[in-house]
Design a protein around this motif. Structure first.
Motif, PDB file in Angstrom:
ATOM      1  N   SER A 141      36.173 -22.737  21.442  1.00 15.84           N
ATOM      2  CA  SER A 141      35.059 -22.518  22.125  1.00 15.84           C
ATOM      3  C   SER A 141      34.126 -23.790  21.920  1.00 15.84           C
ATOM      4  CB  SER A 141      34.323 -21.467  21.235  1.00 15.84           C
ATOM      5  OG  SER A 141      32.784 -21.465  21.312  1.00 15.84           O
ATOM      6  N   GLY A 142      34.564 -24.533  21.440  1.00 19.37           N
ATOM      7  CA  GLY A 142      33.849 -25.509  21.055  1.00 19.37           C
ATOM      8  C   GLY A 142      34.296 -26.727  22.652  1.00 19.37           C
ATOM      9  N   TYR A 143      36.208 -26.691  22.424  1.00 14.18           N
ATOM     10  CA  TYR A 143      36.323 -27.702  23.042  1.00 14.18           C
ATOM     11  C   TYR A 143      36.584 -26.796  24.723  1.00 14.18           C
ATOM     12  CZ  TYR A 143      40.047 -30.849  24.572  1.00 14.18           C
ATOM     13  OH  TYR A 143      40.151 -31.952  25.522  1.00 14.18           O
ATOM     14  N   GLU A 144      36.645 -25.719  25.086  1.00 13.30           N
ATOM     15  CA  GLU A 144      36.691 -25.145  26.103  1.00 13.30           C
ATOM     16  C   GLU A 144      35.120 -25.354  27.530  1.00 13.30           C
ATOM     17  OE1 GLU A 144      38.009 -21.433  26.511  1.00 13.30           O
ATOM     18  OE2 GLU A 144      40.673 -22.291  25.983  1.00 13.30           O
ATOM     19  N   ASN A 145      33.723 -25.010  25.762  1.00 13.83           N
ATOM     20  CA  ASN A 145      31.863 -24.746  26.846  1.00 13.83           C
ATOM     21  C   ASN A 145      32.430 -26.799  27.465  1.00 13.83           C
ATOM     22  OD1 ASN A 145      31.807 -22.866  26.291  1.00 13.83           O
ATOM     23  ND2 ASN A 145      31.322 -23.018  23.746  1.00 13.83           N
ATOM     24  N   GLY A 146      33.464 -28.028  26.409  1.00 15.28           N
ATOM     25  CA  GLY A 146      32.715 -29.157  27.003  1.00 15.28           C
ATOM     26  C   GLY A 146      33.842 -29.617  28.357  1.00 15.28           C
ATOM     27  N   LEU A 147      34.884 -28.763  28.451  1.00 12.24           N
ATOM     28  CA  LEU A 147      35.617 -29.149  29.111  1.00 12.24           C
ATOM     29  C   LEU A 147      35.236 -28.329  30.741  1.00 12.24           C
ATOM     30  CD1 LEU A 147      39.370 -28.163  28.750  1.00 12.24           C
ATOM     31  CD2 LEU A 147      38.597 -30.261  29.076  1.00 12.24           C
ATOM     32  N   LYS A 148      33.947 -27.424  30.314  1.00  7.49           N
ATOM     33  CA  LYS A 148      32.810 -26.751  31.869  1.00  7.49           C
ATOM     34  C   LYS A 148      32.235 -27.538  32.121  1.00  7.49           C
ATOM     35  CE  LYS A 148      34.132 -21.688  29.942  1.00  7.49           C
ATOM     36  NZ  LYS A 148      33.048 -20.932  29.847  1.00  7.49           N
ATOM     37  N   ASP A 149      31.339 -28.807  30.951  1.00 17.15           N
ATOM     38  CA  ASP A 149      30.815 -29.955  31.087  1.00 17.15           C
ATOM     39  C   ASP A 149      31.472 -31.141  31.721  1.00 17.15           C
ATOM     40  OD1 ASP A 149      28.474 -30.768  33.186  1.00 17.15           O
ATOM     41  OD2 ASP A 149      26.955 -29.850  31.584  1.00 17.15           O
ATOM     42  N   PHE A 150      32.491 -31.698  31.178  1.00 13.00           N
ATOM     43  CA  PHE A 150      33.038 -32.617  31.070  1.00 13.00           C
ATOM     44  C   PHE A 150      32.623 -34.009  31.799  1.00 13.00           C
ATOM     45  CE2 PHE A 150      36.104 -35.956  29.971  1.00 13.00           C
ATOM     46  CZ  PHE A 150      36.637 -35.690  28.601  1.00 13.00           C
ATOM     47  N   ASP A 151      31.244 -33.959  32.879  1.00 18.56           N
ATOM     48  CA  ASP A 151      30.939 -34.983  33.188  1.00 18.56           C
ATOM     49  C   ASP A 151      29.526 -35.591  32.528  1.00 18.56           C
ATOM     50  OD1 ASP A 151      32.986 -35.554  35.245  1.00 18.56           O
ATOM     51  OD2 ASP A 151      31.737 -34.306  36.987  1.00 18.56           O
ATOM     52  N   ALA A 152      28.842 -33.843  32.051  1.00 21.31           N
ATOM     53  CA  ALA A 152      27.797 -34.332  31.281  1.00 21.31           C
ATOM     54  C   ALA A 152      28.289 -34.969  29.952  1.00 21.31           C
ATOM     55  CB  ALA A 152      27.461 -33.309  30.983  1.00 21.31           C
ATOM     56  N   ALA A 153      28.772 -34.244  29.132  1.00 19.57           N
ATOM     57  CA  ALA A 153      29.378 -34.713  28.050  1.00 19.57           C
ATOM     58  C   ALA A 153      29.902 -35.661  27.645  1.00 19.57           C
ATOM     59  CB  ALA A 153      30.349 -33.569  27.730  1.00 19.57           C
ATOM     60  N   ILE A 154      31.163 -36.324  28.636  1.00 15.08           N
ATOM     61  CA  ILE A 154      31.166 -37.869  28.351  1.00 15.08           C
ATOM     62  C   ILE A 154      29.865 -39.034  28.276  1.00 15.08           C
ATOM     63  CG2 ILE A 154      31.550 -38.777  31.099  1.00 15.08           C
ATOM     64  CD1 ILE A 154      33.803 -40.216  30.505  1.00 15.08           C
ATOM     65  N   LYS A 155      28.970 -38.624  28.940  1.00 15.52           N
ATOM     66  CA  LYS A 155      28.344 -39.281  29.232  1.00 15.52           C
ATOM     67  C   LYS A 155      27.055 -39.703  28.105  1.00 15.52           C
ATOM     68  CE  LYS A 155      27.321 -39.371  33.829  1.00 15.52           C
ATOM     69  NZ  LYS A 155      26.328 -38.527  34.960  1.00 15.52           N
ATOM     70  N   LYS A 156      27.730 -38.706  26.582  1.00 22.28           N
ATOM     71  CA  LYS A 156      27.101 -38.675  26.005  1.00 22.28           C
ATOM     72  C   LYS A 156      27.913 -39.206  24.367  1.00 22.28           C
ATOM     73  CE  LYS A 156      24.785 -34.933  24.677  1.00 22.28           C
ATOM     74  NZ  LYS A 156      24.309 -33.475  24.182  1.00 22.28           N
ATOM     75  N   ASN A 157      28.922 -39.352  25.004  1.00 23.60           N
ATOM     76  CA  ASN A 157      29.946 -40.037  24.092  1.00 23.60           C
ATOM     77  C   ASN A 157      30.463 -41.253  23.863  1.00 23.60           C
ATOM     78  OD1 ASN A 157      32.724 -41.498  23.693  1.00 23.60           O
ATOM     79  ND2 ASN A 157      33.185 -38.963  22.842  1.00 23.60           N
ATOM     80  N   LEU A 158      30.274 -42.257  22.865  1.00 28.09           N
ATOM     81  CA  LEU A 158      29.371 -43.117  22.189  1.00 28.09           C
ATOM     82  C   LEU A 158      30.810 -44.275  22.989  1.00 28.09           C
ATOM     83  CD1 LEU A 158      27.082 -43.405  18.580  1.00 28.09           C
ATOM     84  CD2 LEU A 158      26.216 -43.979  21.566  1.00 28.09           C
ATOM     85  N   GLN A 159      32.140 -43.726  22.640  1.00 31.63           N
ATOM     86  CA  GLN A 159      32.969 -45.160  22.824  1.00 31.63           C
ATOM     87  C   GLN A 159      32.895 -44.569  24.288  1.00 31.63           C
ATOM     88  OE1 GLN A 159      36.589 -43.526  20.906  1.00 31.63           O
ATOM     89  NE2 GLN A 159      35.260 -42.698  18.780  1.00 31.63           N
ATOM     90  N   TYR A 160      32.945 -44.010  24.999  1.00 31.78           N
ATOM     91  CA  TYR A 160      32.519 -44.294  26.536  1.00 31.78           C
ATOM     92  C   TYR A 160      31.645 -45.318  27.231  1.00 31.78           C
ATOM     93  CZ  TYR A 160      36.718 -40.793  26.083  1.00 31.78           C
ATOM     94  OH  TYR A 160      37.396 -39.976  26.333  1.00 31.78           O
TER      95      TYR A 160
END
Length: 292
Positions: A141-160
């Motif tokens: 559930s968590g991973y597939e929700n992240g895939l749906k809005d990956f453009d937004a999720a990557i901007k919250k990731n400190l490594q990126y």
């Protein structure tokens, strides 16, 4: 630089944008302190990755390829988090990202590949990594929700955020009218469920030496009043021995760049989230070039 451009204050970018391929080592340490009677617990990962940049007109195309990752923790409570971190890293080892000339992420370009990698991993590896059905369903559930809005999720990731800095609009000469802020960004609290920090990164220090540019950025928290009203007030009222004066959220990033290409020579990121002295979370990241 011509004298006329300096005298008439024409804005000159401090970093030029170029194409490069560079391998790196990224060390990450997450540390929790939760209670005076409990020792601090930490989780460490070491990643080998390759960052490639291609410049096409006013656009940048970056490919991040994870080639190897290891992790370690001495605390049993952190082992599930370490397992999840390593599991996430093996699902898809390559991201292809489009950015504008300021460095802002515009889109993730290989979403179809990410979806395909996920379906294959889910079928072949998921049961071994998460033997319990409840854990599998939560992870899916968590991973597939992240895939749906990956453009937004990557901007919250400190490594990126560390690997793909939004600072290419830095100019010379600096002046009192130029206040540099990148973002806005978001960070999900690791200590208070459902709390989201909204922040930007402000330039606080800049040094030039020949073909090297050194930069330091500090976070500026944009929603502190909302956090206190909606989350922290309740927390401190239920723990009267503490107060909001002890609350802290800060991110500091230091870079050195190759000026002619904008390639990162090395970088460090430090994050602190603190409710009080006995309830804290920190992240330390160190990025260094790896000899090929």
């Amino acid at each position: 630089m011509s004298l006329s451009k300096f005298l008439f204050s024409e804005n000159i970018p401090l970093l030029q944008l170029g194409s490069f391929t560079q391998p790196y080592i990224l060390n990450v340490e997450n540390t929790f302190l939760m209670g005076k009677a409990n020792p601090a617990v930490s989780l460490k990962t070491v990643s080998s990755l390759i960052l490639k940049q291609e410049k096409e007109g006013d656009l940048l195309y970056n490919t991040i390829e994870l080639t190897h990752i290891t992790g370690d923790t001495e605390d049993n409570t952190m082992k599930p988090f370490l397992l999840q971190s390593l599991a996430l890293s093996e699902i898809s080892g390559r991201l292809h990202i489009k950015r504008n000339r300021d460095g802002k992420i515009l889109s993730v370009e290989n979403k179809e590949d990410l979806q395909k990698d996920w379906e294959e991993w889910k079928q072949n590896r998921l049961p071994a990594v998460f033997p319990e059905e409840k854990d599998r369903n939560t992870f899916i559930s968590g991973y597939e929700n992240g895939l749906k809005d990956f453009d937004a999720a990557i901007k919250k990731n400190l490594q990126y955020i560390l690997l793909l800095p939004e600072i290419y609009s830095l100019i010379f000469p600096p002046n009192q009218h130029f206040i540099f802020l990148s973002g806005p960004f978001q960070f999900s609290s690791r200590l208070v469920s459902g709390m989201e920090y909204a922040y930007q990164l402000k330039l606080v220090k800049l040094d030039e030496e020949k073909d090297i540019l050194s930069v330091e950025l500090h976070s500026v928290l944009n929603n502190e009043n909302d956090l206190i009203r909606n989350h922290l007030k309740k927390l401190y009222e239920s723990n009267p021995e503490f107060s909001t004066d002890q609350f802290e959220f800060s991110i500091t990033i230091q870079y050195t760049f190759e000026k002619l290409t904008s390639k990162i020579n090395k970088a460090e990121l430090h994050l602190t989230e603190k409710m009080h002295d006995d309830l804290t979370y920190t992240i330390k990241m160190e990025l260094e070039q790896k000899s090929e």
